[in-house]
Design a protein around this motif. Structure first.
Motif, PDB file in Angstrom:
ATOM      1  N   PRO A  38       5.080 -43.917  29.846  1.00  0.00           N
ATOM      2  CA  PRO A  38       5.721 -43.635  31.124  1.00  0.00           C
ATOM      3  C   PRO A  38       6.547 -42.350  31.098  1.00  0.00           C
ATOM      4  N   ARG A  39       6.412 -41.571  32.156  1.00  0.00           N
ATOM      5  CA  ARG A  39       7.210 -40.362  32.307  1.00  0.00           C
ATOM      6  C   ARG A  39       7.658 -40.300  33.750  1.00  0.00           C
ATOM      7  N   GLU A  40       8.916 -39.937  33.921  1.00  0.00           N
ATOM      8  CA  GLU A  40       9.478 -39.886  35.256  1.00  0.00           C
ATOM      9  C   GLU A  40       9.755 -38.439  35.625  1.00  0.00           C
ATOM     10  N   PHE A  41       9.469 -38.085  36.859  1.00  0.00           N
ATOM     11  CA  PHE A  41       9.788 -36.735  37.303  1.00  0.00           C
ATOM     12  C   PHE A  41      10.105 -36.724  38.787  1.00  0.00           C
ATOM     13  N   GLU A  42      10.705 -35.626  39.186  1.00  0.00           N
ATOM     14  CA  GLU A  42      11.079 -35.446  40.579  1.00  0.00           C
ATOM     15  C   GLU A  42      10.277 -34.278  41.126  1.00  0.00           C
ATOM     16  N   ASP A  43       9.769 -34.455  42.319  1.00  0.00           N
ATOM     17  CA  ASP A  43       8.993 -33.403  42.955  1.00  0.00           C
ATOM     18  C   ASP A  43       9.309 -33.416  44.441  1.00  0.00           C
ATOM     19  N   ASP A  44       9.848 -32.297  44.930  1.00  0.00           N
ATOM     20  CA  ASP A  44      10.144 -32.170  46.348  1.00  0.00           C
ATOM     21  C   ASP A  44      11.054 -33.297  46.845  1.00  0.00           C
ATOM     22  N   GLY A  45      12.049 -33.659  46.023  1.00  0.00           N
ATOM     23  CA  GLY A  45      13.030 -34.653  46.433  1.00  0.00           C
ATOM     24  C   GLY A  45      12.592 -36.099  46.268  1.00  0.00           C
ATOM     25  N   ARG A  46      11.374 -36.285  45.810  1.00  0.00           N
ATOM     26  CA  ARG A  46      10.894 -37.652  45.585  1.00  0.00           C
ATOM     27  C   ARG A  46      10.772 -37.908  44.090  1.00  0.00           C
ATOM     28  N   ILE A  47      10.947 -39.166  43.723  1.00  0.00           N
ATOM     29  CA  ILE A  47      10.877 -39.554  42.315  1.00  0.00           C
ATOM     30  C   ILE A  47       9.530 -40.236  42.053  1.00  0.00           C
ATOM     31  N   TYR A  48       8.911 -39.829  40.966  1.00  0.00           N
ATOM     32  CA  TYR A  48       7.614 -40.407  40.615  1.00  0.00           C
ATOM     33  C   TYR A  48       7.628 -40.917  39.180  1.00  0.00           C
ATOM     34  N   LEU A  49       6.786 -41.909  38.954  1.00  0.00           N
ATOM     35  CA  LEU A  49       6.561 -42.386  37.601  1.00  0.00           C
ATOM     36  C   LEU A  49       5.077 -42.209  37.285  1.00  0.00           C
TER      37      LEU A  49
END
Ligand SMILES: [Zn+2]
Length: 74
Positions: A38-49
């Motif tokens: 699992p890796r978490e990141f933020e893109d354009d104000g949204r959080i994704y896993l």
């Protein structure tokens, strides 16, 4: 698009377990298969896993919805 890495492991253990297990794999067309790496990141104000499906090993990316707004049916 700018993508910012976030530390998934800052989340508490029960939250991480929930996020890892509550997945939808579009290739397997099955929910809750779980992901590895699992890796978490933020893109354009949204959080994704992002992580690999435990069955087909495809990379899945799902948006993380704020848990306080999460409904049991989701
Ligand atoms: Zn799969």
């Amino acid at each position: 698009m700018s993508r910012t890495e976030r530390d998934f492991y800052r989340r508490d253990e029960s939250e991480r377990a929930w996020m890892i297990e509550n997945t939808w794999c579009g290739a397997c067309r099955l929910p809750d298969l779980g992901i590895d790496e699992p890796r978490e990141f933020e893109d354009d104000g949204r959080i994704y896993l992002e992580g690999r499906c435990r069955i087909c090993r495809r990379v899945l990316t799902s948006e993380v919805v704020d848990q306080r707004e999460r409904s049991p049916a989701a």
